[in-house]
Scaffold this motif. Structure first.
Motif, short mmCIF file in Angstrom:
data_model
loop_
_atom_site.label_atom_id
_atom_site.label_comp_id
_atom_site.label_asym_id
_atom_site.label_seq_id
_atom_site.Cartn_x
_atom_site.Cartn_y
_atom_site.Cartn_z
N ARG A 1 -13.05 15.09 -6.62
CA ARG A 1 -12.62 16.45 -6.96
C ARG A 1 -13.81 17.39 -7.17
O ARG A 1 -13.62 18.52 -7.64
CB ARG A 1 -11.75 16.44 -8.22
N ALA B 1 2.97 10.36 -3.50
CA ALA B 1 1.67 9.71 -3.24
C ALA B 1 1.77 8.19 -3.30
O ALA B 1 2.48 7.62 -4.12
CB ALA B 1 0.65 10.20 -4.27
N SER B 2 0.99 7.55 -2.43
CA SER B 2 1.04 6.08 -2.31
C SER B 2 -0.13 5.43 -3.04
O SER B 2 -1.14 6.08 -3.35
CB SER B 2 0.97 5.71 -0.83
N ASP C 1 -7.44 7.49 -11.40
CA ASP C 1 -7.18 6.80 -12.68
C ASP C 1 -6.75 5.36 -12.43
O ASP C 1 -7.19 4.43 -13.12
CB ASP C 1 -6.07 7.53 -13.45
N ALA D 1 -1.93 13.25 -12.00
CA ALA D 1 -1.27 14.29 -11.19
C ALA D 1 -0.01 14.81 -11.87
O ALA D 1 -0.01 15.08 -13.07
CB ALA D 1 -0.99 13.74 -9.79
N GLY E 1 -2.14 3.04 -1.75
CA GLY E 1 -3.31 3.00 -0.86
C GLY E 1 -4.01 4.34 -0.81
O GLY E 1 -5.25 4.41 -0.88
N ARG F 1 -10.21 11.55 -2.22
CA ARG F 1 -11.60 12.01 -2.26
C ARG F 1 -11.94 12.62 -3.62
O ARG F 1 -11.06 12.99 -4.39
CB ARG F 1 -11.85 13.04 -1.17
N GLU G 1 -4.42 17.12 -14.88
CA GLU G 1 -5.87 17.32 -14.94
C GLU G 1 -6.57 15.97 -14.75
O GLU G 1 -6.05 14.94 -15.18
CB GLU G 1 -6.23 17.95 -16.30
N PHE G 2 -7.73 16.01 -14.12
CA PHE G 2 -8.52 14.79 -13.93
C PHE G 2 -9.29 14.45 -15.21
O PHE G 2 -9.46 15.31 -16.08
CB PHE G 2 -9.46 14.95 -12.75
N ALA H 1 0.82 -1.23 0.00
CA ALA H 1 0.00 0.00 0.00
C ALA H 1 0.84 1.27 0.00
O ALA H 1 0.40 2.30 -0.47
CB ALA H 1 -0.92 0.01 1.22
N GLU I 1 -9.63 0.76 9.78
CA GLU I 1 -9.12 -0.32 8.91
C GLU I 1 -8.10 0.26 7.94
O GLU I 1 -8.28 1.35 7.40
CB GLU I 1 -10.29 -0.95 8.15
N MET J 1 3.45 6.01 -6.31
CA MET J 1 2.87 5.91 -7.65
C MET J 1 3.98 5.84 -8.71
O MET J 1 3.90 5.05 -9.65
CB MET J 1 1.98 7.12 -7.93
N LEU K 1 -0.40 9.12 -16.22
CA LEU K 1 -1.32 10.17 -16.67
C LEU K 1 -1.99 10.87 -15.48
O LEU K 1 -2.88 11.71 -15.66
CB LEU K 1 -2.37 9.58 -17.60
C1 LIG Z 1 -3.09 18.80 -7.99
C2 LIG Z 1 -3.44 17.34 -7.94
C3 LIG Z 1 -3.72 16.67 -9.11
C4 LIG Z 1 -4.03 15.31 -9.07
N1 LIG Z 1 -4.32 14.64 -10.24
C5 LIG Z 1 -4.67 13.34 -10.18
C6 LIG Z 1 -5.03 12.62 -11.35
O1 LIG Z 1 -4.99 13.15 -12.46
N2 LIG Z 1 -5.38 11.31 -11.23
C7 LIG Z 1 -5.40 10.68 -10.02
O2 LIG Z 1 -5.72 9.48 -9.97
N3 LIG Z 1 -5.08 11.32 -8.90
C8 LIG Z 1 -4.72 12.63 -8.95
N4 LIG Z 1 -4.43 13.29 -7.81
C9 LIG Z 1 -4.64 12.63 -6.54
C10 LIG Z 1 -3.39 11.96 -6.03
O3 LIG Z 1 -3.11 10.84 -6.85
C11 LIG Z 1 -3.70 11.54 -4.61
O4 LIG Z 1 -3.67 12.72 -3.83
C12 LIG Z 1 -2.72 10.55 -4.04
O5 LIG Z 1 -2.66 9.37 -4.79
C13 LIG Z 1 -3.07 10.22 -2.61
O6 LIG Z 1 -2.04 9.42 -2.06
P1 LIG Z 1 -1.37 9.81 -0.69
O7 LIG Z 1 -0.45 8.70 -0.34
O8 LIG Z 1 -0.77 11.18 -0.73
O9 LIG Z 1 -2.65 9.78 0.25
P2 LIG Z 1 -2.98 10.62 1.58
O10 LIG Z 1 -3.28 12.02 1.23
O11 LIG Z 1 -1.95 10.38 2.62
O12 LIG Z 1 -4.31 9.86 2.00
C14 LIG Z 1 -5.49 9.93 1.24
C15 LIG Z 1 -6.63 9.28 2.02
O13 LIG Z 1 -6.39 7.89 2.12
C16 LIG Z 1 -6.26 7.49 3.47
N5 LIG Z 1 -5.20 6.47 3.46
C17 LIG Z 1 -3.98 6.61 2.87
N6 LIG Z 1 -3.33 5.44 2.89
C18 LIG Z 1 -4.14 4.56 3.51
C19 LIG Z 1 -4.03 3.18 3.82
N7 LIG Z 1 -2.97 2.45 3.47
N8 LIG Z 1 -5.06 2.59 4.46
C20 LIG Z 1 -6.16 3.30 4.82
N9 LIG Z 1 -6.31 4.60 4.56
C21 LIG Z 1 -5.32 5.22 3.89
C22 LIG Z 1 -5.96 8.74 4.24
O14 LIG Z 1 -6.39 8.67 5.58
C23 LIG Z 1 -6.75 9.77 3.43
O15 LIG Z 1 -8.10 9.75 3.79
C24 LIG Z 1 -4.07 14.63 -7.83
C25 LIG Z 1 -3.77 15.31 -6.64
C26 LIG Z 1 -3.46 16.65 -6.69
C27 LIG Z 1 -3.15 17.36 -5.40
#
Ligand SMILES: Cc1cc2nc3c(=O)[nH]c(=O)nc-3n(C[C@H](O)[C@H](O)[C@H](O)COP(=O)(O)OP(=O)(O)OC[C@H]3O[C@@H](n4cnc5c(N)ncnc54)[C@H](O)[C@@H]3O)c2cc1C
Ligand code: SF4
Length: 328
Positions: free
Chosen positions: A115, A104-105, A161, A96, A107, A113, A235-236, A68, A207, A72, A94
């Motif tokens: 957009r 970003a991870s 995605d 972010a 999981g 959430r 872009e999403f 998890a 969980e 990425m 494709l």
């Molecule tokens: C400007 C911008 C553009 C983006 N564009 C895209 C896009 O084009 N396509 C796309 O798919 N995404 C896009 N993203 C989203 C980005 O991929 C996600 O923000 C990222 O993947 C979240 O991973 P994180 O590890 O930072 O999660 P976090 O921010 O740390 O966590 C996100 C949520 O998941 C929960 N969580 C995290 N890990 C776990 C776990 N192992 N078990 C249980 N709960 C967990 C956290 O509590 C939180 O609620 C974009 C984000 C930004 C800011």
């Protein structure tokens, strides 16, 4: 941002012991921290999971296992992922930006959430953010919103995605809590909004996602993720398609098709898969196969273009895939 307690455990049992209804796990923080700053999320406790041993990308006869906390960018660049499941690499690349993908991870990506702008704007009604307050998007700016799986309570699209590619491939997500472990197909992990859009998954409070398994699917080496969006990067999706084809003797034996940017969850299109099976990969086959892709869609004022866009996106993905790899 509201005050919260912070801890950084070193083991999964320790993390689970600290987790509860008021807790948020912090992985890369690229979604969570944004939403906390906006006052959309206000967890009382933040459990930083970055030190947990939830990494690793390994393959065996059962499939591909990804921890998890894998980033990425690392998953997208992994040789097995690129060669055996190209649609996963493409969906990630494709998404972010380079900096975000480095942080970003996997999981966190699956749990990011929506957009929907109203969800992030605390001055507007939003049933997902504040149950019972209403849905500003129903009569507001809903160009990017969902047409499939919507309800009168919420029409927000599912944003990931990666999740679209993983749903097409029949991925299973592994979960752990203080009560034990379980594994859930990703398709069933995500829930429809119905009258409770604040509930997005079957994840229980406290969980943790520990990893995912993508089942072995040798013909997924012929797969593709196509993303249609207003800008070429950062872009999403307005619509996206994850497609994989098994071709033998010039005929499609099996297909996997899922769509993003159109559904309230990643949208597996078995109706298209069934219409492709047993046919030759021609333009006529692809056009006929997508005829019912948007059945049941409920377009709104600004997104009535999405049913046609969905059909065209799938056709283009299938056409590109067969042109690239040759229809043998
Ligand atoms: C400007 C911008 C553009 C983006 N564009 C895209 C896009 O084009 N396509 C796309 O798919 N995404 C896009 N993203 C989203 C980005 O991929 C996600 O923000 C990222 O993947 C979240 O991973 P994180 O590890 O930072 O999660 P976090 O921010 O740390 O966590 C996100 C949520 O998941 C929960 N969580 C995290 N890990 C776990 C776990 N192992 N078990 C249980 N709960 C967990 C956290 O509590 C939180 O609620 C974009 C984000 C930004 C800011
Ligand atoms: S579409 Fe969903 S997330 Fe957006 S305002 Fe309506 S209830 Fe909130």
């Amino acid at each position: 941002m509201r005050a919260y307690t912070y801890s950084r455990p070193g083991s999964v049992p320790e993390a689970l012991a600290r987790a509860g209804a008021e807790t948020a796990f912090l992985a890369g923080g690229t979604t969570l921290v944004d939403l906390m700053k906006l006052d959309v999320l206000a967890p009382a406790h933040v459990v930083d999971i970055d030190r947990l041993p939830l990494r690793g990308i390994t393959g065996d006869h059962r499939g591909l296992h990804i921890g998890a906390l894998e980033r990425m960018s690392d998953v997208a660049a992994h040789r097995t992922v690129r060669e055996s499941y190209p649609m996963i690499s493409q969906a990630l690349e494709l998404s972010a930006s380079g900096q975000l993908r480095n942080m970003a991870s996997i999981g966190g990506n699956l749990l990011q959430r929506t957009r929907c702008g109203y969800y992030r704007d605390v001055s507007t009604p939003c049933n997902k953010r504040e149950p019972g307050s209403g849905c500003a998007a129903l009569t507001g700016v809903n160009r990017g919103h969902a047409i499939l799986g919507t309800s009168d309570a919420c029409i927000a699209t599912s944003p990931s995605d990666l999740a679209v590619a993983l749903v097409a491939l029949g991925t299973v997500v592994h979960l752990a809590s203080a009560r034990g472990t379980r594994s859930v197909p990703l398709d069933a992990f995500y829930t429809l909004p119905g009258s409770t859009p604040q509930v997005e998954t079957v994840l229980q409070p406290g969980e943790l996602i520990t990893g995912i398994t993508v089942p072995s699917l040798p013909w997924a080496s012929r797969s593709l993720y196509l993303k249609i969006r207003d800008r070429q990067s950062y872009e999403f999706a307005l619509a996206s398609a994850a497609v994989a084809l098994e071709l033998r003797g010039g005929t499609i034996r099996q297909a996997r098709v899922a769509a993003g940017g159109v559904g309230t969850k990643p949208w597996r299109l078995t109706v298209v898969e069934q219409a492709l099976a047993g046919r030759r990969p021609t333009a006529e086959t692809f056009e006929a196969a997508v005829a019912h892709a948007a059945d049941g869609a409920v377009p709104r004022e600004h997104n009535s273009f999405k049913p046609a866009l969905l059909r065209r996106t799938i056709v283009r993905a299938l056409t590109t895939l067969t042109e690239n790899k040759g229809a043998r």
